[in-house]
Design a protein around this motif. Structure first.
Motif, PDB file in Angstrom:
ATOM      1  N   ILE A  51      -8.548   6.129   0.439  1.00  0.00           N
ATOM      2  CA  ILE A  51      -9.560   5.084   0.296  1.00  0.00           C
ATOM      3  C   ILE A  51      -9.725   4.425   1.652  1.00  0.00           C
ATOM      4  N   GLY A  55     -13.956   0.959   1.191  1.00  0.00           N
ATOM      5  CA  GLY A  55     -13.915   1.277  -0.232  1.00  0.00           C
ATOM      6  C   GLY A  55     -14.323   2.691  -0.585  1.00  0.00           C
ATOM      7  N   THR A  57     -13.932   6.516  -1.272  1.00  0.00           N
ATOM      8  CA  THR A  57     -12.786   7.286  -1.743  1.00  0.00           C
ATOM      9  C   THR A  57     -13.030   8.780  -1.566  1.00  0.00           C
ATOM     10  N   THR A  68      -6.981   9.055  -9.664  1.00  0.00           N
ATOM     11  CA  THR A  68      -7.866   7.959  -9.265  1.00  0.00           C
ATOM     12  C   THR A  68      -7.124   7.046  -8.301  1.00  0.00           C
ATOM     13  N   SER A  70      -7.189   3.433  -6.180  1.00  0.00           N
ATOM     14  CA  SER A  70      -7.834   2.127  -6.269  1.00  0.00           C
ATOM     15  C   SER A  70      -6.979   1.078  -5.567  1.00  0.00           C
ATOM     16  N   SER A  71      -7.617  -0.013  -5.234  1.00  0.00           N
ATOM     17  CA  SER A  71      -6.875  -1.132  -4.666  1.00  0.00           C
ATOM     18  C   SER A  71      -6.183  -1.877  -5.797  1.00  0.00           C
ATOM     19  N   VAL A  78      -2.062  -0.306  -2.990  1.00  0.00           N
ATOM     20  CA  VAL A  78      -3.033   0.703  -3.408  1.00  0.00           C
ATOM     21  C   VAL A  78      -2.361   1.561  -4.468  1.00  0.00           C
ATOM     22  N   GLN A  81      -3.433   6.640  -9.639  1.00  0.00           N
ATOM     23  CA  GLN A  81      -3.220   6.968 -11.043  1.00  0.00           C
ATOM     24  C   GLN A  81      -3.379   8.467 -11.212  1.00  0.00           C
TER      25      GLN A  81
END
Length: 123
Positions: A51, A55, A57, A68, A70-71, A78, A81
């Motif tokens: 990322i 933002g 990805t 996935t 994400s922040s 960070v 998943q």
């Protein structure tokens, strides 16, 4: 000096899920590109996901639709998943951070690296 620490590795059955966290001490991740890499025994290290500070990805084809990035709720975390884990996913997963802005997070020389966390998928 930024220190990067991974957590959340472990052992799951095929089809299971794991949630990896990458946490920085000494800085927030606001202006960092963050990458997740993995290396299995006898194989080269590969970038799994990343990322950018803006933002954007990116996912390796092998994990698209299953992983996935994400922040996290904290500015210095960070999350990766990982769902529907397969027999080809086991490896040491490492997080890396690089203090650059913009939309790049692939093909960059990450400056700070964690020690890695082991992911095992076994029935």
């Amino acid at each position: 000096q930024v220190q990067v620490v991974e957590s959340g590795g472990g052992s799951v059955q095929p089809g299971g899920s794991l949630r990896l966290s990458c946490t920085a001490s000494g800085s927030a991740f606001d202006y960092y590109a963050i990458g997740w890499f993995r290396q299995a025994p006898g194989k080269e290290r590969e970038q799994v996901s990343c990322i950018s500070s803006s933002g954007s990805t990116h996912y390796a084809d092998s994990v698209k639709g299953r992983f996935t990035i994400s922040s996290g709720n904290a500015r210095n975390t960070v999350i990766l998943q990982m769902n529907s884990l397969k027999s080809e996913d086991p490896a040491v997963y490492s997080c890396a951070a690089d203090p650059r802005g913009g939309s790049l997070c692939t093909h960059i020389p990450y400056e700070y690296w964690g020690q890695g966390t082991q992911v095992t998928v076994s029935s």
